[in-house]
Design an enzyme around this catalytic site. Structure first.
Site, mmCIF file in Angstrom:
data_model
loop_
_atom_site.group_PDB
_atom_site.id
_atom_site.type_symbol
_atom_site.label_atom_id
_atom_site.label_comp_id
_atom_site.label_asym_id
_atom_site.label_seq_id
_atom_site.Cartn_x
_atom_site.Cartn_y
_atom_site.Cartn_z
ATOM 1 N N GLY A 37 -7.937 -0.789 -2.340
ATOM 2 C CA GLY A 37 -6.721 -0.105 -1.909
ATOM 3 C C GLY A 37 -5.545 -0.568 -2.743
ATOM 4 C CB CYS A 38 -1.974 -0.782 -1.863
ATOM 5 S SG CYS A 38 -0.437 -1.445 -2.503
ATOM 6 C CG PHE A 39 -2.101 -3.137 -7.492
ATOM 7 C CD1 PHE A 39 -0.824 -2.908 -7.029
ATOM 8 C CD2 PHE A 39 -2.434 -2.639 -8.742
ATOM 9 C CE1 PHE A 39 0.115 -2.213 -7.782
ATOM 10 C CE2 PHE A 39 -1.506 -1.939 -9.514
ATOM 11 C CZ PHE A 39 -0.223 -1.722 -9.021
ATOM 12 C CD1 TRP A 40 2.101 -3.981 -5.249
ATOM 13 C CD2 TRP A 40 3.024 -2.803 -3.597
ATOM 14 N NE1 TRP A 40 3.030 -3.134 -5.809
ATOM 15 C CE2 TRP A 40 3.606 -2.399 -4.819
ATOM 16 C CE3 TRP A 40 3.457 -2.200 -2.423
ATOM 17 C CZ2 TRP A 40 4.596 -1.420 -4.898
ATOM 18 C CZ3 TRP A 40 4.435 -1.226 -2.492
ATOM 19 C CH2 TRP A 40 4.994 -0.839 -3.717
ATOM 20 C CB CYS A 41 -2.885 -4.767 0.432
ATOM 21 S SG CYS A 41 -1.789 -3.539 1.144
#
Length: 182
Positions: A15-19
């Site tokens: 998913g989102c790489f920030w997460c």
């Protein structure tokens, strides 16, 4: 005889790489986490390029870790515990092939361990639904723009971070407290 400190690299898309970056930065034995793009056809992709899902790249993280402190198997366990490997091309409200669940192995041992880990979870029906996580050989990893690096730690009060990432970090801190940096 002196023990050599050979670092290894793991590459995950969840998913989102920030997460995913925020989760793995917390772990003892993880030296570095870089957000970026992998698995697509565009050379030197930008965030804008991959946003529509047409380049084939996934938002991913490249983890440099010390296997004497944390194993690839432990990283796999945390990877599967902190995202939903049963949703195809989606994590929560983030939808598109760039948000797929995929393990990009960097050597044959990682490939084998990932295959065995998924097979065990399927056998035990861990998620109650089919696991859609792909396993692929790592291709060229492109580092994301600077503003994506360490995003959560620099933007904790931003809405997405506080509502989506903070609960993942809290779960990690509760369930894996023995694996966290002190």
């Amino acid at each position: 005889m002196e023990l050599q400190n050979e670092l290894e690299v793991a590459t995950f898309a969840g998913g989102c790489f920030w997460c995913t970056e925020a989760v793995f930065l917390e772990l003892n034995g993880v030296n570095k986490v870089v957000s970026g793009y992998i698995g697509g056809k565009t050379i030197n992709p930008t965030y804008k390029d991959i946003c529509n899902g047409d380049t084939g790249h996934a938002e991913a993280i490249q983890i440099t870790f010390d296997p004497n402190i944390i194993s690839f198997g432990e990283l796999l366990e945390i990877f599967f515990a902190t995202h939903d490997p049963t949703t195809l091309n989606r994590q929560g409200n983030d939808i598109g092939t760039q948000y797929r669940s995929e393990i990009f192995y960097n050597n044959e041992a990682q490939n084998q361990l990932a295959e065995e880990y998924i097979a065990l979870m399927i056998k035990e029906n861990t998620f109650g639904k089919p696991i859609v996580t792909k396993i692929s050989a790592a291709s060229k990893f492109y580092e994301a723009e600077d503003y994506h690096q360490n995003y959560y730690n620099q933007n904790k009060v931003q809405g997405y971070c506080s509502y989506i990432i903070t609960p993942k970090i809290e779960k990690l801190q509760k369930v894996y407290k023995d694996k966290l940096k002190k």
